[in-house]
Design a protein around this motif. Structure first.
Motif: not given
Length: 609
Positions: A472-474, A496, A500, A541, A564
């Motif tokens: 998290k996020p992603g 996000s 990432t 996270e 996000s």
């Protein structure tokens, strides 16, 4: 499992001399972080020297926070394999069954496991395990003990409640878990058909480290530049002449201190002076200028006194206050780099290093960098220069991703903003791969009615290697490939996409560019949390935080609301703190606790106190 610190000790003469050759240590650290999201890791590389190994082990054992030490290497039959001998005297208790479990698991893979002499035991409150030195064996041995480690630590620490809890779970009493925790558990194996009946994603949710390992095992590394750097020999000597290191006076070292006549002046860029020199004569010389043919030393200006100038104002007589010595303040021919020597002692992909060294020898190399395109999807997106419109939002992802590529030394070859239309997305992707190696796409990878990325990839015969990551996020992060063409599907929420990109896309592009494996991900540091308390999520996270240096120690403060969609959380974000997933015994991250953090920027300390 509560936050613990692992010690990873690579023992190898070769890896000690060339740390870049260490594969087992980084592999082991990756497995630890993949298996225990709240783990911290300290690491070291030592030669096969018994005293050095014992000293490092004892230092870690004496620390209160290092609970598990895993050594890799030095367990075989060779004369310098002394890891078990270095380990045994430090152990308070032998763990023979643990040693046996590792051996049995390894023997199922290869009969050569019988040639490993590793030991396991307890030293104080620390569990010590000896693993063999190969990267493959490290993975097999770790898998054999991975699930045993939390319970072993509970037993060593005499944590009765957790020991009883584990026994209850082993006996099938999973109901002992509080209901709220059982409900919130995120099972990475829960998948579905992704259709109207079962609307769970068909993709298993991979741990972050496993997802990155998958990516780097698929992306092909370009070794051409590496080979060019290794093969490049200097066509010149640096310096090409004997050069003065200081501003001063060139003379013969056979002369003595005292009064000398100044008979000439040589500046940087002048030709070598052939002026004959007597022992009572000297030539004034600038830094970097070629030494006169008759001189063999330079006395710096600070060690002289001006006695006289001629009628033109030029120096004519100086007093030399120190004894001249042969070779003093002189760089010999080829002192910095000799003709025929390697220009690059080892590969370095920093543009500053790469271009500067080439310039220093007057050479050029054509370096092919990975070609990258950026796509943002969403019918709601407006370009930044367009007027505001009802139901629309401005596209920040394209700008953000392009700037991130530039920041890390890569170029964006193409940009496209596409609506949520399967045909348009498929055609654009089909055409774009004629010109690029990587596509970084934001949006369209989740489970919505208008998320068309995965269907488009399937139509184009791409293999989707994974479509969800336990983070998290992603979470919807997607990676696909077709031959030497690669696709990163980042979630559409700006933060996000930001996270990432750093954790997955950037390491892959660096790997394709020829970087060493260990340098592909962001650097990782340890920081102490400043926030009083942060509720942990069921998923690990990666939170944006600013770093402060307080009395020489690094601390981090989380940047407000971490939802996000809130791009403002990247303002003053120096690092991504790795917060572990919530467990029954760990519900919050608290002030003062130490966590790993990925460094986002070169100037990553925002404040000094």
């Amino acid at each position: 499992m509560e936050s613990i610190t692992f010690g990873v000790l690579t023992i190898s003469d070769t890896c000690y001399q060339e740390p870049a050759k260490d594969r087992s240590g980084p592999r082991l650290m990756g497995l630890i972080r993949q298996s225990f999201d709240n783990a911290q890791v300290v690491a070291s590389v030592l030669p096969d020297e018994r005293d050095l190994i014992q000293r490092e082990l004892r230092k870690w054992i004496d620390r209160n926070d290092v609970r598990i030490i895993i050594t890799t290497g030095g367990t075989g039959f060779a004369p310098r394999d002394v890891t078990p001998e270095a380990t045994k005297p430090l152990l308070d208790k032998d763990c023979n069954q643990l040693t046996l479990a590792i051996a049995l698991a390894s023997l199922q893979k290869t009969k050569f496991a019988a040639l490993s002499r590793g030991v396991c035991g307890i030293a104080g409150n620390t569990l010590v395990l000896n693993f063999p030195g190969s990267e493959k064996a490290v993975g097999e041995c770790f898998e054999a003990v991975r699930e045993l480690l939390p319970h072993a630590l509970h037993l060593i620490g005499n944590n009765v409640a957790l020991v009883q809890r584990t026994h209850a779970e082993v006996q099938g009493s999973a109901a002992a878990l509080p209901k709220v925790l059982r409900r919130d558990h995120v099972c990475p194996h829960k998948t579905g058909a992704g259709d109207d009946v079962d609307r769970n994603s068909p993709f298993p949710m991979l741990p972050v480290d496993q997802a990155l390992d998958n990516i780097l095992s698929v992306v092909q590394r370009n070794n051409a530049t590496n080979q060019q750097m290794d093969a490049l020999l200097s066509p010149i000597n640096i310096p090409p002449f004997r050069a003065s290191i200081k501003d001063g006076y060139a003379m013969k070292s056979t002369g003595f201190p005292g009064t000398k006549r100044v008979v000439d002046f040589i500046a940087a860029g002048d030709k070598v002076s052939l002026h004959p020199l007597q022992e009572d004569e000297c030539i004034k010389i600038n830094t970097g200028a070629p030494l006169p043919e008759d001189a063999d030393c330079v006395v710096q200006v600070e060690d002289t006194r001006l006695l006289q100038r001629d009628k033109y104002g030029e120096e004519s007589l100086v007093d030399i206050l120190v004894e001249p010595k042969a070779g003093q303040d002189v760089r010999s021919i080829g002192h910095d780099l000799r003709k025929g020597d390697k220009v690059f002692p080892s590969p370095d992909y920093s543009p500053v290093v790469f271009k500067s060294l080439l310039a220093s020898v007057g050479c050029q190399l054509q370096r092919r960098k990975p070609k990258v395109a950026i796509i943002s999807t969403g019918s709601e997106l407006l370009a930044p220069q367009q007027p505001a419109d009802a139901g629309k939002i401005y596209d920040s992802n394209t700008t953000m991703l392009e700037e991130l590529l530039l920041y890390f030394g890569f170029d964006c070859m193409q940009q496209h903003v596409l609506g949520d239309d399967l045909m348009s997305i498929t055609l654009t992707l089909s055409n774009i791969y004629d010109a690029v190696d990587f596509v970084i796409c934001s949006g369209g990878v989740s489970m919505g009615d208008k998320d068309f990325i995965k269907p488009a990839l399937e139509h184009l015969k791409f293999k989707v290697h994974f479509g969800r990551v336990n983070m998290k996020p992603g979470k919807p992060m997607t990676f696909a490939s077709r031959g030497t063409k690669y696709f990163f599907g980042l979630p559409g929420n700006p933060v996000s996409a930001f996270v990432t990109f750093h954790l997955f896309a950037l390491p892959a592009i660096r790997w394709a560019d020829g970087w060493e494996r260990a340098k592909c991900p962001l650097p990782i540091i340890n920081v102490a949390l400043l926030n009083e308390a942060i509720d942990l999520d069921a998923r690990p996270e990666y939170v944006r935080a600013s770093v402060s240096s307080i009395n020489g120690q690094l601390h981090a403060s989380v940047n407000g609301n971490q939802i996000s969609s809130r791009l403002q959380s990247i303002v003053c974000a120096d690092v991504l703190i790795h917060l572990p997933g919530r467990t029954a015994t760990k519900l919050q991250a608290r002030a003062g606790e130490i966590y790993s953090a990925s460094v986002l920027r070169y100037d990553f300390i925002s404040r000094y106190e």
